[in-house]
Write a protein that holds these residues in place. Structure first.
Motif, mmCIF file in Angstrom:
data_model
loop_
_atom_site.group_PDB
_atom_site.id
_atom_site.type_symbol
_atom_site.label_atom_id
_atom_site.label_comp_id
_atom_site.label_asym_id
_atom_site.label_seq_id
_atom_site.Cartn_x
_atom_site.Cartn_y
_atom_site.Cartn_z
ATOM 1 N N ARG A 114 -56.953 44.702 -1.033
ATOM 2 C CA ARG A 114 -58.377 44.400 -1.114
ATOM 3 C C ARG A 114 -58.996 45.178 -2.265
ATOM 4 N NH1 ARG A 114 -63.246 46.028 2.618
ATOM 5 N NH2 ARG A 114 -62.004 47.899 2.588
ATOM 6 N N ALA A 118 -64.944 44.177 -9.289
ATOM 7 C CA ALA A 118 -64.408 43.160 -10.210
ATOM 8 C C ALA A 118 -63.323 43.735 -11.120
ATOM 9 C CB ALA A 118 -65.541 42.570 -11.051
ATOM 10 N N ALA A 121 -60.185 44.029 -9.132
ATOM 11 C CA ALA A 121 -59.653 42.677 -8.876
ATOM 12 C C ALA A 121 -58.902 42.170 -10.103
ATOM 13 C CB ALA A 121 -60.790 41.729 -8.514
ATOM 14 N N LYS A 122 -59.433 42.468 -11.283
ATOM 15 C CA LYS A 122 -58.753 42.060 -12.522
ATOM 16 C C LYS A 122 -57.425 42.804 -12.680
ATOM 17 C CE LYS A 122 -59.496 41.635 -17.468
ATOM 18 N NZ LYS A 122 -60.383 41.912 -18.592
ATOM 19 N N VAL A 150 -56.443 33.953 -6.641
ATOM 20 C CA VAL A 150 -56.939 34.962 -7.576
ATOM 21 C C VAL A 150 -57.644 36.060 -6.777
ATOM 22 C CG1 VAL A 150 -58.497 35.350 -9.513
ATOM 23 C CG2 VAL A 150 -57.230 33.213 -9.344
ATOM 24 N N ARG A 152 -60.273 38.715 -5.541
ATOM 25 C CA ARG A 152 -61.734 38.813 -5.677
ATOM 26 C C ARG A 152 -62.207 40.124 -5.082
ATOM 27 N NH1 ARG A 152 -62.820 33.188 -3.036
ATOM 28 N NH2 ARG A 152 -63.146 34.674 -1.374
ATOM 29 N N ALA A 153 -63.261 40.652 -5.632
ATOM 30 C CA ALA A 153 -63.793 41.941 -5.179
ATOM 31 C C ALA A 153 -64.213 41.865 -3.718
ATOM 32 C CB ALA A 153 -64.976 42.346 -6.044
#
Length: 197
Positions: A114, A118, A121-122, A150, A152-153
């Motif tokens: 988790r 952002a 997440a990247k 993908v 995600r934050a």
């Protein structure tokens, strides 16, 4: 002109300089050249070895930087590159290609991750993360990770880490997740998580 000026001067014989005696501490020119050649022959390989050692150290620093491993106990959560990671399951399956001489299995480890923001997440979705399985003796087996989407934050997602390992070691291998090399700052060690068994 005066009489003193016209008087002939006596002839003085000049004796030639005596041959210079060789000093016992000096080398003859030929001996000196031979010693210089030997010194040069010894110095070139020494210089090349020192240069090779220096380049090897530089390559090892850049290709395999020092690692700061954080151990994660079973059932616990670890922090890496701004995300929370937790091992959530393990499964062994026969490999797709069966080889009688090799007793191996495909080890699949489920990991929940988790990202907090952002940027993390990247990082979680980047190709620079390295996954591997390790045993207590320091041997390593490479692994690949797949995820359904993908990152995600703030949203947890499941990542499946898969690698082909010896059947006898599959139950005891630990998963190591290493941050991308781009996350390293200066000479700091590269952070990693090691999920203990």
């Amino acid at each position: 002109m005066t009489a003193a000026e016209t008087r002939p001067q006596p002839i003085v014989q000049v004796e030639p300089d005596p041959e210079p005696e060789e000093r016992p501490g000096r080398l003859r020119p030929l001996d000196r050249r031979i010693l210089q050649a030997i010194a040069l022959i010894c110095a070139v390989p020494a210089f090349l070895v020192l240069q090779w050692v220096d380049e090897t150290n530089g390559i090892q620093k850049n290709l395999k930087p020092p690692e700061k491993v954080t151990s994660v106990q079973p059932g616990q959560i670890g922090e890496l590159i701004g995300a929370q990671w937790k091992e959530i399951g393990r499964q062994q399956t026969p490999p797709l290609v069966k080889n009688d001489s090799n007793d191996v299995v495909d080890l699949r480890v489920g990991v929940a991750v988790r990202p907090r923001d952002a940027a993390s997440a990247k990082s979680v979705g980047s190709y620079g993360i390295v996954y591997r399985f390790v045993d207590g003796e320091g041997r390593e087996w490479s692994a690949m990770a797949t995820s359904p989407g993908v990152p995600r934050a703030g949203v947890a997602m499941r990542v499946i880490v898969k690698g082909t390992v010896p059947r006898a070691k599959a139950d005891s291998l630990e998963l190591v997740i290493q941050a991308p090399k781009t996350s390293r700052k200066g000479e700091d060690p590269l952070p990693s998580l090691r999920f203990e068994r």
